[in-house]
Design an enzyme around this catalytic site. Structure first.
Site, PDB file in Angstrom:
ATOM      1  N   ASN A  10       9.375  -3.016  -0.432  1.00 17.37           N
ATOM      2  CA  ASN A  10       8.462  -1.965   0.004  1.00 17.37           C
ATOM      3  C   ASN A  10       8.582  -1.870   1.521  1.00 17.37           C
ATOM      4  O   ASN A  10       7.885  -2.562   2.268  1.00 17.37           O
ATOM      5  CB  ASN A  10       7.038  -2.316  -0.425  1.00 17.37           C
ATOM      6  CG  ASN A  10       6.024  -1.249  -0.049  1.00 17.37           C
ATOM      7  OD1 ASN A  10       6.286  -0.375   0.772  1.00 17.37           O
ATOM      8  ND2 ASN A  10       4.846  -1.331  -0.642  1.00 17.37           N
ATOM      9  N   ARG A  88      10.423   1.001  -3.120  1.00 18.07           N
ATOM     10  CA  ARG A  88       9.486   2.057  -2.778  1.00 18.07           C
ATOM     11  C   ARG A  88      10.207   3.062  -1.886  1.00 18.07           C
ATOM     12  O   ARG A  88      10.823   2.704  -0.887  1.00 18.07           O
ATOM     13  CB  ARG A  88       8.295   1.491  -2.021  1.00 18.07           C
ATOM     14  CG  ARG A  88       7.304   2.565  -1.552  1.00 18.07           C
ATOM     15  CD  ARG A  88       6.565   2.134  -0.308  1.00 18.07           C
ATOM     16  NE  ARG A  88       5.604   3.141   0.118  1.00 18.07           N
ATOM     17  CZ  ARG A  88       5.065   3.164   1.320  1.00 18.07           C
ATOM     18  NH1 ARG A  88       5.406   2.256   2.223  1.00 18.07           N
ATOM     19  NH2 ARG A  88       4.203   4.107   1.657  1.00 18.07           N
ATOM     20  N   HIS A 177       1.646   7.627  -0.715  1.00 22.45           N
ATOM     21  CA  HIS A 177       0.913   6.450  -1.203  1.00 22.45           C
ATOM     22  C   HIS A 177       0.555   6.587  -2.682  1.00 22.45           C
ATOM     23  O   HIS A 177      -0.406   5.969  -3.163  1.00 22.45           O
ATOM     24  CB  HIS A 177      -0.378   6.222  -0.396  1.00 22.45           C
ATOM     25  CG  HIS A 177      -0.169   5.915   1.046  1.00 22.45           C
ATOM     26  ND1 HIS A 177      -0.873   6.552   2.052  1.00 22.45           N
ATOM     27  CD2 HIS A 177       0.674   5.058   1.662  1.00 22.45           C
ATOM     28  CE1 HIS A 177      -0.483   6.093   3.232  1.00 22.45           C
ATOM     29  NE2 HIS A 177       0.465   5.193   3.017  1.00 22.45           N
ATOM     30  N   ARG A 238       0.143   7.570  14.185  1.00 23.16           N
ATOM     31  CA  ARG A 238       0.262   8.973  13.797  1.00 23.16           C
ATOM     32  C   ARG A 238      -1.048   9.712  14.045  1.00 23.16           C
ATOM     33  O   ARG A 238      -2.122   9.194  13.764  1.00 23.16           O
ATOM     34  CB  ARG A 238       0.645   9.075  12.321  1.00 23.16           C
ATOM     35  CG  ARG A 238       2.133   8.877  12.066  1.00 23.16           C
ATOM     36  CD  ARG A 238       2.432   8.779  10.587  1.00 23.16           C
ATOM     37  NE  ARG A 238       2.408   7.396  10.151  1.00 23.16           N
ATOM     38  CZ  ARG A 238       2.453   7.010   8.873  1.00 23.16           C
ATOM     39  NH1 ARG A 238       2.510   7.913   7.921  1.00 23.16           N
ATOM     40  NH2 ARG A 238       2.437   5.737   8.562  1.00 23.16           N
ATOM     41  N   GLU A 381       1.026  -2.664  -5.095  1.00 23.81           N
ATOM     42  CA  GLU A 381       2.127  -1.721  -5.252  1.00 23.81           C
ATOM     43  C   GLU A 381       3.370  -2.409  -5.791  1.00 23.81           C
ATOM     44  O   GLU A 381       4.152  -1.796  -6.529  1.00 23.81           O
ATOM     45  CB  GLU A 381       2.431  -1.060  -3.905  1.00 23.81           C
ATOM     46  CG  GLU A 381       1.337  -0.133  -3.415  1.00 23.81           C
ATOM     47  CD  GLU A 381       1.612   0.410  -2.031  1.00 23.81           C
ATOM     48  OE1 GLU A 381       2.043   1.575  -1.933  1.00 23.81           O
ATOM     49  OE2 GLU A 381       1.411  -0.337  -1.057  1.00 23.81           O
TER      50      GLU A 381
END
Length: 395
Positions: A10, A88, A177, A238, A381
């Protein structure tokens, strides 16, 4: 060891999470997190057999982190037992609504999405290339963050721009996500003791990258991120939402190119830009408590924008049955959770201060005293990616 063991990679914008696990049982043989990549403080934490070790990464690069992983697999004598690698991948555009076995064609499609996810898809590709070189004899599968959001209706994913921009260039909202949002929604339903198909939930994945999702009956119906992972909430570096006119204005006023402005919005903005101190919420909370004005502003703006976005997702759902906090910030920051819930009191949230303060990583549970339930749910995840990888290979 016995059974099927899947290595999951990931690769995020500033981190690499990895795990060697059994998709069927969920048993984890090795896991780790390389974080703050690209910074002098870069490190990798390894966990196995109940123990934890941390190594500094002098170069702070993705390749160095991957080398540490391979060395650990060799030391454990398990490198040869990896039967599949699940990756991922952040952006799959409209092409991928499900995971896909990685071929040269799939790699080309992932590369074509680099302009849509300039911080992420290059890192994802680097992980894929390094893993394919290290494990050439096993299948590799890409699991896309955007796939979960392909169920959004057109009123949620379309921008009010010329039709040709969408039909010719794919300008629309994609969302990200997705693996995490889907996983924690299902976990929350189990914690609440209700079928997922009956629930209208808002999931808040909060970390260096953050997004909120409206999940209706287990399907994404709206989310805060858009064409790229730049839209939406304030994040580590961001900006989140800004006036689209900002690009033209700054280009004229400062002489910066459009690419330079976009790069600054991705890498120099968000919590870092507001605080002029750090992009890590842990550092900012400590600095804010010590009186740092920039850190206080960054934390306050993060919470304010998060609460506004959660409230907006209630419109998409029509009825709100619960709010889920997950991700590095969502699972670990009682301060952010409490401040957000206090701003959302208008929707019926009543924070349980004791339960909220006691909710730490590894402990999912309810953090409200009444009204609409809010929960901390630890995302996984890696397990979700491993299971989706096995499903693809079984087809």
């Amino acid at each position: 060891m016995s059974g099927m063991w899947t290595l999951v990679l990931n690769c995020g914008s500033s981190s690499v999470k990895f795990a060697l696990l059994n998709p069927a049982s969920g048993e984890v043989r090795l896991s780790g997190l390389a974080e703050r990549l690209g910074a002098p403080e870069a490190s990798v934490r390894l966990e196995r057999d109940g123990g934890r070790t941390t190594h500094a990464l002098r170069g702070g690069a993705y390749a160095e982190a991957f080398d540490v992983l391979l060395a650990e697999l060799e030391a454990l004598g398990v490198r040869s037992e990896v039967s599949a690698v699940g990756h991922r991948v952040v952006h799959g555009g409209e092409r991928f609504s499900a995971p896909a076995r990685i071929t040269s064609d799939v790699l080309d499609a992932i590369r074509a999405c680099v302009p849509l996810a300039p911080l992420h898809n290059p890192a994802n590709l680097s992980g894929i290339e390094a893993a394919r070189a290290a494990f050439p004899g096993v299948p590799h599968v890409a699991v896309f963050d955007t796939a979960f959001h392909q169920t959004m209706p057109d009123v949620a994913y379309r921008y009010a721009v010329p039709e040709a921009w969408y039909t010719r260039h794919g300008v629309r909202r994609y969302g990200f996500h997705g693996t995490s949002h889907a996983f924690v929604a299902a976990e929350a339903a189990a914690l609440l003791g209700r079928p997922l198909a009956e629930l209208n939930l808002v999931t808040a994945h909060l970390g260096n990258g953050s997004s909120v999702c409206a999940v209706q009956g287990g399907r994404s119906v709206d989310t805060s991120m858009g064409l790229t992972p730049l839209e939406g909430l304030v994040m580590g570096t961001r900006s989140g939402d800004v006036d689209p006119g900002l690009h033209d204005y700054l280009a004229r006023q400062s002489g910066l190119t459009l690419s330079e402005i976009t790069a600054a919005l991705n890498r120099e903005s968000g919590l870092l830009g507001l605080s002029n101190l750090a992009s890590d919420m842990r550092e900012l909370e400590a600095a804010a408590a010590g009186g740092h004005a920039g850190a206080r502003l960054a934390v306050d703006v993060f919470v304010y924008r998060l609460a506004k976005t959660v409230a907006g997702m209630a419109v998409a759902l029509g009825r709100l049955d619960g709010l889920i906090f997950t991700g590095g910030i969502g699972e670990n920051s009682a301060t952010i959770r409490a401040a957000t819930l206090r701003r959302l009191a208008v929707l019926g949230f009543e924070v349980d201060e004791e339960a909220n303060a006691g909710a730490v990583r590894g402990q999912s549970g309810l953090i409200t005293a009444g009204g609409v339930p809010a929960l901390v749910v630890n995302t996984n995840e890696e397990l979700s990616i491993a299971r989706q990888t096995e499903e693809v290979l079984a087809q």
